[in-house]
Motif scaffolding. Structure first.
Motif, PDB file in Angstrom:
ATOM      1  N   ALA A  15      40.078 -22.683   5.481  1.00 11.68           N
ATOM      2  CA  ALA A  15      39.766 -22.352   3.933  1.00 11.68           C
ATOM      3  C   ALA A  15      41.299 -22.387   3.249  1.00 11.68           C
ATOM      4  O   ALA A  15      42.207 -22.142   3.515  1.00 11.68           O
ATOM      5  N   PHE A  17      42.925 -20.387  -0.129  1.00  6.33           N
ATOM      6  CA  PHE A  17      42.701 -19.218  -0.723  1.00  6.33           C
ATOM      7  C   PHE A  17      43.987 -19.108  -1.852  1.00  6.33           C
ATOM      8  O   PHE A  17      44.973 -19.405  -1.778  1.00  6.33           O
ATOM      9  N   ASP A  18      43.428 -19.023  -3.255  1.00  2.14           N
ATOM     10  CA  ASP A  18      44.237 -18.812  -4.408  1.00  2.14           C
ATOM     11  C   ASP A  18      45.036 -17.384  -4.663  1.00  2.14           C
ATOM     12  O   ASP A  18      45.636 -17.272  -5.781  1.00  2.14           O
ATOM     13  N   LYS A  20      42.721 -14.886  -5.160  1.00  3.28           N
ATOM     14  CA  LYS A  20      41.789 -14.133  -5.609  1.00  3.28           C
ATOM     15  C   LYS A  20      40.621 -14.330  -4.806  1.00  3.28           C
ATOM     16  O   LYS A  20      39.647 -13.850  -4.365  1.00  3.28           O
ATOM     17  N   ALA A  21      40.317 -15.681  -4.388  1.00  2.00           N
ATOM     18  CA  ALA A  21      39.190 -16.104  -4.098  1.00  2.00           C
ATOM     19  C   ALA A  21      39.319 -17.417  -3.037  1.00  2.00           C
ATOM     20  O   ALA A  21      40.465 -18.230  -3.409  1.00  2.00           O
ATOM     21  N   VAL A  22      38.271 -17.895  -2.325  1.00  2.00           N
ATOM     22  CA  VAL A  22      38.417 -18.976  -1.581  1.00  2.00           C
ATOM     23  C   VAL A  22      37.926 -20.092  -2.515  1.00  2.00           C
ATOM     24  O   VAL A  22      36.985 -20.089  -3.159  1.00  2.00           O
ATOM     25  N   GLN A  25      36.298 -24.488   1.458  1.00  2.00           N
ATOM     26  CA  GLN A  25      36.340 -24.004   2.826  1.00  2.00           C
ATOM     27  C   GLN A  25      35.263 -25.256   3.468  1.00  2.00           C
ATOM     28  O   GLN A  25      34.594 -26.020   2.893  1.00  2.00           O
ATOM     29  N   SER A 192      37.471 -18.315   8.391  1.00  2.00           N
ATOM     30  CA  SER A 192      38.639 -18.483   7.609  1.00  2.00           C
ATOM     31  C   SER A 192      38.729 -17.774   6.377  1.00  2.00           C
ATOM     32  O   SER A 192      39.919 -17.459   5.901  1.00  2.00           O
ATOM     33  N   GLU A 193      37.531 -17.355   5.793  1.00  2.00           N
ATOM     34  CA  GLU A 193      37.669 -16.592   4.660  1.00  2.00           C
ATOM     35  C   GLU A 193      38.224 -15.117   4.752  1.00  2.00           C
ATOM     36  O   GLU A 193      39.043 -14.546   4.066  1.00  2.00           O
ATOM     37  N   ALA A 196      41.953 -15.488   5.636  1.00  2.00           N
ATOM     38  CA  ALA A 196      42.772 -15.719   4.196  1.00  2.00           C
ATOM     39  C   ALA A 196      42.972 -14.284   3.720  1.00  2.00           C
ATOM     40  O   ALA A 196      44.068 -14.300   3.123  1.00  2.00           O
ATOM     41  N   ARG A 197      41.721 -13.525   3.536  1.00  2.00           N
ATOM     42  CA  ARG A 197      42.245 -12.373   2.675  1.00  2.00           C
ATOM     43  C   ARG A 197      43.284 -11.487   3.232  1.00  2.00           C
ATOM     44  O   ARG A 197      44.009 -10.913   2.806  1.00  2.00           O
ATOM     45  N   TYR A 200      46.759 -13.415   3.231  1.00  2.00           N
ATOM     46  CA  TYR A 200      47.249 -13.472   1.855  1.00  2.00           C
ATOM     47  C   TYR A 200      47.849 -12.213   1.553  1.00  2.00           C
ATOM     48  O   TYR A 200      48.984 -11.917   0.857  1.00  2.00           O
TER      49      TYR A 200
END
Length: 238
Positions: A15, A17-18, A20-22, A25, A192-193, A196-197, A200
């Motif tokens: 994924a 990730f910016d 704030k959100a994915v 993916q 991966s989400e 990512a969270r 980050y």
């Protein structure tokens, strides 16, 4: 932008990730295909956003515990990309990512994440949701970097105080002896989400490491051996 990798167990997931959100993916649930799938999946998510690896801020990866080959692939790819492009790396506990998935999928806020470790053992750790919407290890169980993570027999899983408030989640949750007394969610899978969270947040908190420190965590010291060899060694020690 952060790239997140998850191959530590059955699935291969990547994924972007910016913060704030994915934003992109890819996921594939075919087992034992991570080596073949992960690089094309990375190319796909980067291509979708028109980015190169050098545009990333960091790479987060699922560092284990989990499948030996899956964890090794994850760490190796993260290290290689980080070395080649001088990027920081964020190792994320696979069990913590599993707990985060329980919140994402079922809004559970207090869980014991459990993965089948084979050989009549499980990997397990307890987590609860913080004010930022992230699952964190219980402070009472933090002894060192991975002290809250257990590799134990089914009847030796250490549960938190007031365990009835906690759900068991993950593919090993039904194996825990106390499972009959607690809510069980065997269908929770980290992706991966979730990496990512968590990754980050750790990156913003200054917890990234250099590529040479992006090491896998197996918990089982002889994880590199075949299961039959591990069992033979354990039998010889008894």
């Amino acid at each position: 932008m952060l790239l997140a990798l998850e191959t530590a167990n059955e699935w291969c997931s990547v994924a972007l990730f910016d913060g704030k959100a994915v934003v992109a993916q890819r996921q594939d649930d075919r087992s034992r295909e991570q080596t073949r799938l992960i690089l094309p999946m990375i190319d796909a998510v980067l291509g979708e956003q028109g980015l190169g690896v050098s545009a990333l801020q960091a790479i987060a990866f699922s560092r284990g515990p989990g499948s030996f080959s899956g964890v090794r692939i994850n760490a190796a790819v993260a290290q290689a990309l980080a070395w080649a492009h001088d990027l920081p790396v964020v190792p994320v506990s696979t069990l913590q990512a599993l707990a985060q998935a329980a919140y994402r999928q079922y809004q559970l806020t207090q869980v014991v994440a459990v993965l089948d470790a084979r050989m009549n053992e499980v990997y397990a750790a307890a987590y609860q949701l913080d004010t930022q919407g992230l699952m964190q290890p219980l402070e009472e169980n933090l002894k060192d970097e991975s002290g809250h993570e257990q590799l134990v027999a089914y009847d030796q899983v250490r549960l938190p105080d007031e365990a009835q408030r906690y759900a068991l989640v993950g593919n090993g949750s039904h194996l825990v002896t106390q499972a009959r007394e607690l809510a069980v969610y065997t269908d929770v899978h980290a992706s991966s989400e979730d990496i990512a969270r968590l990754g980050y947040a750790a990156f913003k908190a200054g917890k990234a490491v250099s590529a040479d420190q992006a090491l896998p965590v197996y918990l089982r010291d002889n994880a590199w051996k075949k299961i039959a060899e591990q069992r033979a060694q354990m039998t010889g020690q008894q």
